[in-house]
Design an enzyme around this catalytic site. Structure first.
Site, short mmCIF file in Angstrom:
data_model
loop_
_atom_site.label_atom_id
_atom_site.label_comp_id
_atom_site.label_asym_id
_atom_site.label_seq_id
_atom_site.Cartn_x
_atom_site.Cartn_y
_atom_site.Cartn_z
N HIS A 22 0.86 -1.20 0.00
CA HIS A 22 0.00 0.00 0.00
C HIS A 22 0.88 1.24 0.00
CE1 HIS A 22 -3.99 1.98 1.08
NE2 HIS A 22 -3.12 2.97 0.98
N HIS A 24 1.63 4.90 -2.55
CA HIS A 24 1.16 5.69 -3.70
C HIS A 24 2.32 6.31 -4.45
CE1 HIS A 24 -3.17 5.63 -2.58
NE2 HIS A 24 -2.66 5.42 -1.38
N ARG A 76 4.80 16.71 -15.41
CA ARG A 76 4.15 17.30 -16.59
C ARG A 76 4.42 16.54 -17.88
NH1 ARG A 76 5.80 23.61 -15.23
NH2 ARG A 76 5.13 23.51 -13.05
N ASP A 144 -5.77 3.31 -9.46
CA ASP A 144 -6.88 3.67 -8.58
C ASP A 144 -7.72 4.83 -9.11
OD1 ASP A 144 -5.32 5.91 -7.79
OD2 ASP A 144 -5.96 5.73 -5.70
N GLY A 176 -8.61 8.62 -2.53
CA GLY A 176 -9.21 9.93 -2.31
C GLY A 176 -10.08 9.93 -1.07
N HIS A 203 -9.51 1.44 -1.04
CA HIS A 203 -9.43 2.02 0.30
C HIS A 203 -10.83 2.00 0.90
CE1 HIS A 203 -5.79 3.76 -1.39
NE2 HIS A 203 -5.48 4.40 -0.28
N GLU A 206 -11.11 4.29 6.33
CA GLU A 206 -9.97 5.06 6.84
C GLU A 206 -10.50 6.26 7.63
OE1 GLU A 206 -7.66 6.84 3.74
OE2 GLU A 206 -6.06 7.49 5.06
ZN LIG Z 1 -3.54 4.97 0.48
#
Ligand SMILES: [Zn+2]
Length: 343
Positions: A22, A24, A76, A144, A176, A203, A206
């Site tokens: 887990h 990102h 970018r 995700d 998110g 997710h 949380e």
């Molecule tokens: Zn996360």
């Protein structure tokens, strides 16, 4: 009884081979990596390492979002994506002894920035292949949905996964904010992703209650739960997770940073373990929450009173419940055994 100093475990943790399940993509950009990107794209974000360290220092959740969005703005071009991905892999491999990672990426964000999905896919794949060749770390992807962008983002992300996803894409996720983003609205997206062979890795629970975890199980077919922190409030849910061996991906420092949990002493990790729930230890957005995977293992050791053998078992669990190829699992499990034998 032998009283073990914490520093004994620190060295062992630093050597222990690990799987990270887990974490990102943008959230793993360290000050060193951001410095390179800020040099390429001068502007708001300082490129000076000292100024950057100050910019990165975690203050509160609002500042975390500010840092996160500033880093998003620095990615970018496809070359920026490639650099970010390769350098994240380098830090995982060299500093955290991560041998295998399921890295959550959010292609929708890059496409909104103007990077075509074909170029995005090529950039992460190029970095993945180079990292495995150069550093020995095996990467797999979770795409995700950024939940705050709703169903249109889910439609787009499903398309990126099904029409453009590389073979190394193993999972479909949902991130998110949770408040105001009900899980059931994404049921058809997860059904389509699962029908295509992707694993359901959302997710849930949380920052909202256990009903969100139930929603992720019932509507999204979740095979692991990202965080699942509030599951501790619902004994029937804990029993269900334990019976069906659905792991919770626990990220202790992240839970404190986002105030999902008030203090580490109150973290429900021990409750999960005592209920027989399978847990993995993970870092989420490590530089932005002022942590590392090694530190999260140290926290787990403190919360669960683990010795080297217990920490090795935490590492083994992550390998076993991962979706790594069988040969990778066998190799990393052997390396964990060797690290424990040498402890
Ligand atoms: Zn996360």
């Amino acid at each position: 009884m032998l009283c073990r100093m914490p520093s004994d475990l620190t060295g062992f943790i630093a050597r222990l081979p690990k799987a990270e399940l887990h974490v990102h993509h943008v959230g793993s950009a360290s000050p060193r990596i951001v410095s390179e990107l800020a040099t390429r794209h001068p502007g708001v974000v300082p490129s000076d390492p000292d100024a950057l360290a100050e910019f990165f220092a975690f203050r509160d959740f609002a500042h975390f979002i500010e840092v996160y969005l500033a880093v998003v703005d620095l990615i970018r071009t496809p070359e920026d994506v490639r650099l970010l991905t390769y350098e994240i892999a380098r830090e995982m491999a060299e500093v955290q002894q991560v041998r295998y990672a399921e890295l959550t990426v959010t292609p929708h964000t890059s496409v909104l920035t103007g990077i075509p999905i074909e170029a995005f896919t090529e950039a992460i794949e190029d970095a993945r292949v180079a990292a495995e060749r150069d550093l020995g770390i095996v990467l797999r992807w979770i795409y995700d949905i950024p939940g705050e962008f709703g169903v249109p983002a889910a439609d787009a992300t499903l398309g990126y996964a099904l029409d453009h996803g590389p073979e190394s894409l193993i999972g479909f996720g949902l991130g998110g904010p949770e408040v105001g983003v009900p899980r059931p609205q994404f049921e058809s997206h997860f059904a389509a992703a699962r029908a295509a062979g992707l694993r359901s890795l959302p997710h849930a629970g949380e920052t909202t209650g256990p009903e969100t975890v139930w929603d992720a199980l019932r509507h999204l077919g979740a095979e692991r739960i990202g965080h699942g922190t509030s599951s501790a409030q619902d004994p029937a849910l804990l029993a269900h997770l334990a019976e069906h061996r659905i792991p919770l991906e626990v990220c202790p420092s992240s839970n404190i940073a986002t105030r999902a949990v008030a203090t580490l002493e109150e973290h429900p990790l021990r409750t999960f373990v005592e209920a027989g729930v399978v847990v993995t230890i993970n870092s989420d957005d490590p530089p932005m929450f002022g942590t590392t995977l090694n530190r999260e293992y140290q926290i787990a050791a403190d919360l669960l009173d683990l010795d080297e053998g217990g920490l090795a078992e935490v590492a083994r669990t992550a390998v076993r419940v991962s979706f790594a190829p069988d040969d990778v699992k066998s190799r990393v499990l052997e390396e964990i055994d060797a690290a424990l034998a040498g402890a």
